[in-house]
Design a protein around this motif. Structure first.
Motif, PDB file in Angstrom:
ATOM      1  N   ARG A 103       0.780  -5.740   4.194  1.00  0.00           N
ATOM      2  CA  ARG A 103       2.218  -6.021   4.094  1.00  0.00           C
ATOM      3  C   ARG A 103       3.015  -4.825   4.596  1.00  0.00           C
ATOM      4  NH1 ARG A 103       4.311  -8.147  -1.491  1.00  0.00           N
ATOM      5  NH2 ARG A 103       6.187  -8.186  -0.187  1.00  0.00           N
ATOM      6  N   ASN A 104       4.103  -5.112   5.295  1.00  0.00           N
ATOM      7  CA  ASN A 104       4.978  -4.066   5.810  1.00  0.00           C
ATOM      8  C   ASN A 104       5.882  -3.574   4.683  1.00  0.00           C
ATOM      9  OD1 ASN A 104       6.646  -2.395   7.268  1.00  0.00           O
ATOM     10  ND2 ASN A 104       7.253  -3.926   8.786  1.00  0.00           N
ATOM     11  N   ILE A 118       0.854  -1.185   0.000  1.00  0.00           N
ATOM     12  CA  ILE A 118       0.000   0.000   0.000  1.00  0.00           C
ATOM     13  C   ILE A 118       0.897   1.245   0.000  1.00  0.00           C
ATOM     14  CG2 ILE A 118      -1.777   1.274   1.245  1.00  0.00           C
ATOM     15  CD1 ILE A 118      -2.713  -1.346   2.430  1.00  0.00           C
ATOM     16  N   PRO A 119       0.871   2.056  -1.072  1.00  0.00           N
ATOM     17  CA  PRO A 119       1.709   3.268  -1.093  1.00  0.00           C
ATOM     18  C   PRO A 119       1.213   4.299  -0.083  1.00  0.00           C
ATOM     19  CG  PRO A 119       0.253   3.205  -3.008  1.00  0.00           C
ATOM     20  CD  PRO A 119       0.091   1.884  -2.300  1.00  0.00           C
ATOM     21  N   GLU A 120       2.091   5.279   0.214  1.00  0.00           N
ATOM     22  CA  GLU A 120       1.735   6.288   1.210  1.00  0.00           C
ATOM     23  C   GLU A 120       0.536   7.124   0.782  1.00  0.00           C
ATOM     24  OE1 GLU A 120       5.127   8.626   2.137  1.00  0.00           O
ATOM     25  OE2 GLU A 120       6.280   6.951   2.993  1.00  0.00           O
ATOM     26  N   ASP A 121       0.450   7.419  -0.511  1.00  0.00           N
ATOM     27  CA  ASP A 121      -0.662   8.226  -1.019  1.00  0.00           C
ATOM     28  C   ASP A 121      -1.743   7.346  -1.634  1.00  0.00           C
ATOM     29  OD1 ASP A 121       0.885   7.333  -3.056  1.00  0.00           O
ATOM     30  OD2 ASP A 121       0.799   9.194  -4.235  1.00  0.00           O
ATOM     31  N   ALA A 122      -1.976   6.132  -1.036  1.00  0.00           N
ATOM     32  CA  ALA A 122      -2.902   5.164  -1.616  1.00  0.00           C
ATOM     33  C   ALA A 122      -4.333   5.668  -1.576  1.00  0.00           C
ATOM     34  CB  ALA A 122      -2.804   3.844  -0.864  1.00  0.00           C
ATOM     35  N   THR A 123      -5.077   5.296  -2.593  1.00  0.00           N
ATOM     36  CA  THR A 123      -6.501   5.577  -2.625  1.00  0.00           C
ATOM     37  C   THR A 123      -7.238   4.527  -1.795  1.00  0.00           C
ATOM     38  OG1 THR A 123      -6.856   4.201  -4.580  1.00  0.00           O
ATOM     39  CG2 THR A 123      -6.252   6.527  -4.954  1.00  0.00           C
ATOM     40  N   ASP A 124      -8.536   4.770  -1.581  1.00  0.00           N
ATOM     41  CA  ASP A 124      -9.332   3.804  -0.825  1.00  0.00           C
ATOM     42  C   ASP A 124      -9.347   2.449  -1.508  1.00  0.00           C
ATOM     43  OD1 ASP A 124      -9.855   5.745   1.002  1.00  0.00           O
ATOM     44  OD2 ASP A 124     -11.843   6.258   0.216  1.00  0.00           O
ATOM     45  N   ALA A 125      -9.383   2.419  -2.818  1.00  0.00           N
ATOM     46  CA  ALA A 125      -9.398   1.160  -3.568  1.00  0.00           C
ATOM     47  C   ALA A 125      -8.088   0.415  -3.394  1.00  0.00           C
ATOM     48  CB  ALA A 125      -9.683   1.425  -5.050  1.00  0.00           C
ATOM     49  N   GLN A 126      -6.959   1.147  -3.401  1.00  0.00           N
ATOM     50  CA  GLN A 126      -5.659   0.507  -3.213  1.00  0.00           C
ATOM     51  C   GLN A 126      -5.521  -0.055  -1.797  1.00  0.00           C
ATOM     52  OE1 GLN A 126      -3.293   3.925  -4.477  1.00  0.00           O
ATOM     53  NE2 GLN A 126      -2.446   2.691  -6.167  1.00  0.00           N
ATOM     54  N   ILE A 185       3.242  -7.028  14.640  1.00  0.00           N
ATOM     55  CA  ILE A 185       3.904  -7.389  13.379  1.00  0.00           C
ATOM     56  C   ILE A 185       4.134  -8.897  13.358  1.00  0.00           C
ATOM     57  CG2 ILE A 185       5.968  -7.108  11.955  1.00  0.00           C
ATOM     58  CD1 ILE A 185       6.276  -4.323  13.218  1.00  0.00           C
ATOM     59  N   ILE A 186       3.757  -9.523  12.252  1.00  0.00           N
ATOM     60  CA  ILE A 186       3.981 -10.956  12.035  1.00  0.00           C
ATOM     61  C   ILE A 186       5.080 -11.103  11.001  1.00  0.00           C
ATOM     62  CG2 ILE A 186       2.931 -13.145  11.353  1.00  0.00           C
ATOM     63  CD1 ILE A 186       0.203 -11.927  11.959  1.00  0.00           C
ATOM     64  N   ASP A 233       8.403  -1.763   4.791  1.00  0.00           N
ATOM     65  CA  ASP A 233       9.793  -1.561   5.215  1.00  0.00           C
ATOM     66  C   ASP A 233      10.553  -2.846   5.447  1.00  0.00           C
ATOM     67  OD1 ASP A 233       9.276   1.193   5.232  1.00  0.00           O
ATOM     68  OD2 ASP A 233       8.531   1.094   7.307  1.00  0.00           O
ATOM     69  N   ALA A 234       9.889  -3.996   5.346  1.00  0.00           N
ATOM     70  CA  ALA A 234      10.589  -5.267   5.623  1.00  0.00           C
ATOM     71  C   ALA A 234       9.949  -6.380   4.816  1.00  0.00           C
ATOM     72  CB  ALA A 234      10.542  -5.592   7.112  1.00  0.00           C
ATOM     73  N   GLU A 235      10.789  -7.270   4.297  1.00  0.00           N
ATOM     74  CA  GLU A 235      10.311  -8.418   3.532  1.00  0.00           C
ATOM     75  C   GLU A 235       9.734  -9.472   4.482  1.00  0.00           C
ATOM     76  OE1 GLU A 235       9.650 -10.417  -0.095  1.00  0.00           O
ATOM     77  OE2 GLU A 235      10.374  -8.392   0.308  1.00  0.00           O
ATOM     78  N   ASN A 236       8.667 -10.110   4.017  1.00  0.00           N
ATOM     79  CA  ASN A 236       8.022 -11.210   4.759  1.00  0.00           C
ATOM     80  C   ASN A 236       7.412 -10.766   6.087  1.00  0.00           C
ATOM     81  OD1 ASN A 236       8.753 -13.033   2.743  1.00  0.00           O
ATOM     82  ND2 ASN A 236      10.673 -13.578   3.788  1.00  0.00           N
ATOM     83  N   GLN A 237       7.094  -9.482   6.198  1.00  0.00           N
ATOM     84  CA  GLN A 237       6.444  -8.999   7.403  1.00  0.00           C
ATOM     85  C   GLN A 237       5.057  -8.435   7.063  1.00  0.00           C
ATOM     86  OE1 GLN A 237       8.688  -6.214   9.733  1.00  0.00           O
ATOM     87  NE2 GLN A 237      10.135  -7.763  10.496  1.00  0.00           N
ATOM     88  N   TRP A 238       4.128  -8.647   8.011  1.00  0.00           N
ATOM     89  CA  TRP A 238       2.770  -8.121   7.872  1.00  0.00           C
ATOM     90  C   TRP A 238       2.417  -7.364   9.142  1.00  0.00           C
ATOM     91  CZ3 TRP A 238      -0.823  -9.275   3.774  1.00  0.00           C
ATOM     92  CH2 TRP A 238      -0.289 -10.096   2.763  1.00  0.00           C
ATOM     93  N   ILE A 239       1.710  -6.246   8.949  1.00  0.00           N
ATOM     94  CA  ILE A 239       1.231  -5.460  10.075  1.00  0.00           C
ATOM     95  C   ILE A 239      -0.225  -5.850  10.311  1.00  0.00           C
ATOM     96  CG2 ILE A 239       0.759  -3.145  10.960  1.00  0.00           C
ATOM     97  CD1 ILE A 239       2.978  -2.143   9.103  1.00  0.00           C
ATOM     98  N   ALA A 240      -0.518  -6.294  11.532  1.00  0.00           N
ATOM     99  CA  ALA A 240      -1.873  -6.731  11.886  1.00  0.00           C
ATOM    100  C   ALA A 240      -2.475  -5.751  12.879  1.00  0.00           C
ATOM    101  CB  ALA A 240      -1.844  -8.128  12.487  1.00  0.00           C
ATOM    102  N   THR A 241      -3.725  -5.380  12.630  1.00  0.00           N
ATOM    103  CA  THR A 241      -4.444  -4.461  13.507  1.00  0.00           C
ATOM    104  C   THR A 241      -5.750  -5.111  13.929  1.00  0.00           C
ATOM    105  OG1 THR A 241      -3.507  -2.555  12.362  1.00  0.00           O
ATOM    106  CG2 THR A 241      -5.446  -2.168  13.754  1.00  0.00           C
ATOM    107  N   THR A 242      -5.981  -5.214  15.217  1.00  0.00           N
ATOM    108  CA  THR A 242      -7.217  -5.819  15.724  1.00  0.00           C
ATOM    109  C   THR A 242      -8.218  -4.741  16.094  1.00  0.00           C
ATOM    110  OG1 THR A 242      -6.454  -5.871  18.018  1.00  0.00           O
ATOM    111  CG2 THR A 242      -5.922  -7.784  16.640  1.00  0.00           C
TER     112      THR A 242
END
Length: 470
Positions: A223-224, A187-195, A263-264, A226-235
């Motif tokens: 997906r994070n 997801i880019p920093e200036d991502a749209t809602d669809a992205q 982070i996973i 800043d790092a490969e194979n990392q995901w940011i999870a929000t509950t």
């Protein structure tokens, strides 16, 4: 001649006994769990007319001369062979396939039977409705939240409390096993809602508080960058409500400052490697997961009847969000180049429910079916076996009691010490074979007639002796 008269009388009497047993067998041809009887005869003592003599030098030996004095009943056996099973469809009807007896109790007396036409009384006791005797087994117990049946304990009355409550249980464990697509776009920093929507994978599942209220747990994975194979999870808890329920996450005992993000990290083979948060909490071995603490909504907090205010200002609840084991594929989070999946395969909370139905399996375990979806063990039927089942005494109503020659009962669950299996919805029929009984009846009748002829003939001989003086 007098000997033949008494021999004939003994034959008449004992064949009558055999006929009595056959008649009882035939009358119980349709009696559930009945075990047929069998009469065995043996000859009575014999009168010695001349004793035997051993061989000598000049002549050989001489055999004894004996005249039999009739016959007698040797045994009246109860044959505990397997009867055929008849399907009834009644869930409380039980049959035993193999060895063993059901155990019944009336007061302090124990009885044993193969007739399993059982039912429930007004108090939920599993009983024989014909006599009121209570079926014995082991009642389930709940220890540390786990329901178990202790078959090493003493047997007791089995109770199936239809309509009883199953109290609500707060969720304390949630287990995830989703796959996150390796090819999900960043997801880019200036991502749209669809992205943002295209780059986020969401899993939702219902959890429960201690009062049985349902709350939706939503987990958003991105997906994070800043790092490969990392995901940011929000509950998020209760996203459908007007206000999101406050919560706090903890990883490895370290609380997250931002409250709901962790982070996973996956290894290059797509399996879990570690879980961490921005505050330095890290888990990288064995079971991986985070601890979620949230505030129970005030509408769920009980009110003080006097003041009308909540009993506690803030009531907290904690559950473990389990992600799986490091390096494991089964029942764990993974990262493969395939479609992302939503798999929350288990959580241990539920609302309050009522016992609506029950089932009995081949192990004799009684499972209660509750309205909240729970299936819980209620107890287990006990079976008894004997060293000499033929030595049991019949007490009527298709029941047996222990005798001094039957041996003590060996009480155990199904399958232990050679015991058979329990078939629910069926009854064991009588083991009487009518063709065999009718054949025995013919033979018994002929034996009775032949002995009556012996008496008649001996009487005629005596009559001839009386007429010698004419």
């Amino acid at each position: 001649m007098m000997r033949s008269l008494y021999s004939g009388v003994s034959g008449l009497q004992n064949h009558q006994t055999r006929m009595d047993v056959i008649g009882n067998n035939i009358s119980n041809v349709n009696t559930t769990g009945f075990k047929r009887g069998r009469v065995n005869f043996q000859d009575m003592i014999s009168q010695m007319m001349q004793g035997p003599a051993r061989p000598g030098e000049r002549v050989g030996g001489v055999n004894p001369q004996q005249v039999g004095l009739g016959m007698q009943v040797a045994t009246i056996d109860t044959l505990h062979t397997q009867g055929s099973l008849q399907t009834t469809g009644v869930k409380s009807d039980l049959a035993i396939q193999g060895e063993g007896f059901f155990m019944l109790r009336a007061g302090d007396e124990n009885y044993y039977t193969r007739a399993g036409a059982f039912g429930l009384d007004a108090q939920g006791n599993l009983v024989n409705p014909a006599s009121g005797m209570r079926v014995q087994g082991w009642q389930a117990q709940t220890v540390d939240g786990q329901t178990m049946v202790n078959t090493s304990a003493r047997v007791e009355d089995l109770v199936i409390p239809v309509g009883s409550k199953d109290p609500a249980q707060a969720t304390s464990q949630v287990f995830l096993a989703s796959n996150l697509n390796k090819n999900t776009p960043l997801i880019p920093e200036d991502a749209t809602d669809a992205q943002i929507l295209d780059g986020t994978w969401t899993a939702e599942y219902d959890i429960y508080d201690s009062f049985g209220n349902t709350h939706t747990l939503r987990i958003d994975f991105t997906r994070n960058p800043d790092a490969e194979n990392q995901w940011i999870a929000t509950t998020t808890l209760g996203p459908e409500g007007d206000e999101v329920i406050p919560q706090q996450l903890s990883v490895g005992g370290v609380d997250s400052v931002d409250g709901a993000t962790f982070i996973i990290e996956f290894s290059n083979d797509g399996t879990l490697q570690s879980v961490q948060n921005a505050e330095g909490g890290l888990m990288n071995d064995d079971d991986l997961g985070v601890q979620v603490t949230f505030e129970v909504p005030r509408s769920s907090i009980p009110l003080d009847p006097e003041t009308g205010l909540p009993v506690d200002e803030v009531q907290l609840q904690t559950f473990d969000l389990n992600l799986g084991r490091a390096g494991a594929f089964v029942d764990s989070m993974t990262q493969y180049a395939s479609e992302s999946s939503t798999k929350v395969f288990n959580q241990n909370g539920f609302t309050m429910g009522y016992l609506e139905d029950y089932r009995i399996d081949q192990s004799g375990i009684i499972t209660g079916i509750y309205s909240n979806g729970n299936n819980r063990s209620l107890g287990q039927v006990a079976l008894a076996s004997f060293t000499n089942p033929g030595g049991l005494e019949k007490t009527g109503e298709t029941n047996f009691q222990v005798s001094i020659n039957s041996g003590l009962p060996d009480i155990a669950p199904v399958g232990v010490a050679g015991k058979g299996t329990v078939i629910a919805g069926a009854l064991e029929m009588s083991n009487v074979d009518l063709s065999e009984q009718f054949t025995d009846m013919i033979v018994t009748q002929r034996g009775f007639q032949a002995n009556s002829k012996t008496i008649q003939t001996a009487d005629q001989l005596l009559q001839e002796v009386l007429t010698l003086k004419r």
